[in-house]
Scaffold this motif. Sequence first.
Motif, mmCIF file in Angstrom:
data_model
loop_
_atom_site.group_PDB
_atom_site.id
_atom_site.type_symbol
_atom_site.label_atom_id
_atom_site.label_comp_id
_atom_site.label_asym_id
_atom_site.label_seq_id
_atom_site.Cartn_x
_atom_site.Cartn_y
_atom_site.Cartn_z
ATOM 1 N N SER A 228 86.077 61.684 65.248
ATOM 2 C CA SER A 228 87.384 61.165 64.889
ATOM 3 C C SER A 228 87.534 59.893 64.133
ATOM 4 O O SER A 228 88.448 59.578 63.469
ATOM 5 C CB SER A 228 88.301 61.150 66.197
ATOM 6 O OG SER A 228 87.827 60.133 66.999
ATOM 7 N N ALA B 231 92.396 61.843 58.086
ATOM 8 C CA ALA B 231 91.254 62.461 58.681
ATOM 9 C C ALA B 231 89.738 61.899 58.241
ATOM 10 O O ALA B 231 89.735 61.929 56.764
ATOM 11 C CB ALA B 231 91.093 63.931 58.738
ATOM 12 N N PRO B 232 88.962 61.268 59.052
ATOM 13 C CA PRO B 232 88.684 61.866 60.384
ATOM 14 C C PRO B 232 89.316 60.843 61.321
ATOM 15 O O PRO B 232 89.238 60.822 62.332
ATOM 16 C CB PRO B 232 87.079 61.691 60.583
ATOM 17 C CG PRO B 232 86.910 60.660 59.564
ATOM 18 C CD PRO B 232 87.589 60.702 58.457
#
Length: 297
Positions: free
Chosen positions: A63, A88-89
């Motif tokens: 993440s 993202a991430p």
Amino acid sequence: SLIMMDSEELHSNLSFALTALIAIAVFFIIVQGEPKSRREEELSSSNPAMTSEPSNPAMTASSGGYVLLLGVDSGLFQSCFGQEDQWAPYRIECLAEDCAASRVQENMDRADLKAIVIQDDTEHRHWNLLKDYYRQGGSVIYFGIYGEFQAPTRIGAELGFEWKFSGYTRHEYVVTDVAREVIGDAIAEQQYSKANLLSVPREDRWMVPRTLTVAKYIEEWEGLTAEEDGEDYQEELERITRDGTYRRYCEENENQCPLAVHGNVNGGKFAYLGFVNGDGKIPNIVRALLTGQPAKE
């Protein structure tokens, strides 16, 4: 003969029981000797709750971390700097301005917090916490979309640097050497766009308006060119050089900064985002600033 029959039945029953026990024992020996990974795969496939992956994809190791919007209009922020999938991430999380101080502190204590964003039309109830966070090495980002005129001066006075509001207008911008040292060379300029602007020290400027050459300045402001207006052009060139007109233009131009970042000795950053839209490469530059990653073209 009855006794012999009972004896034979008893022997038969004992033999059956012994055979069953041996079969059970062999089964357990095989199961216990089975590779653990295979057994875990079978258990996982039959019971999703036993899988090794967390149920919340935001908590996976890939993440990257998150940006906290504290009292910020999330929709407005994302419309300027990118929707969640574009981050993202990294991910975006939100807290209301009137949340408990303990919740703000809990986030500040997390290692995966990349930056805290505040907005210029809120009360900033947690200002003291934010100042401490910045002084201890954290990144605080001021989303100045509404152009609160006195805020830059007030913030600078409290944190020890000199900033002031200098205007709201449209320019074509260039990314400074100061910024490129942090976010790389992938983005060098930004198309014409409007922004709230600050006058800040040179070391805090991340973007400034493109400065016209003296020849282009004379053409833009006086409509003269060296090729077509030889003598008149030369007179104007001498005048703006002699009276400092062009020099003042250059100085004023550099003091119209839409993106300012001040760093402290502990690695903390306080940034001002004066952008009022997400034109061109603005989202890429801002995402690089907030996540600490190189900007992508």
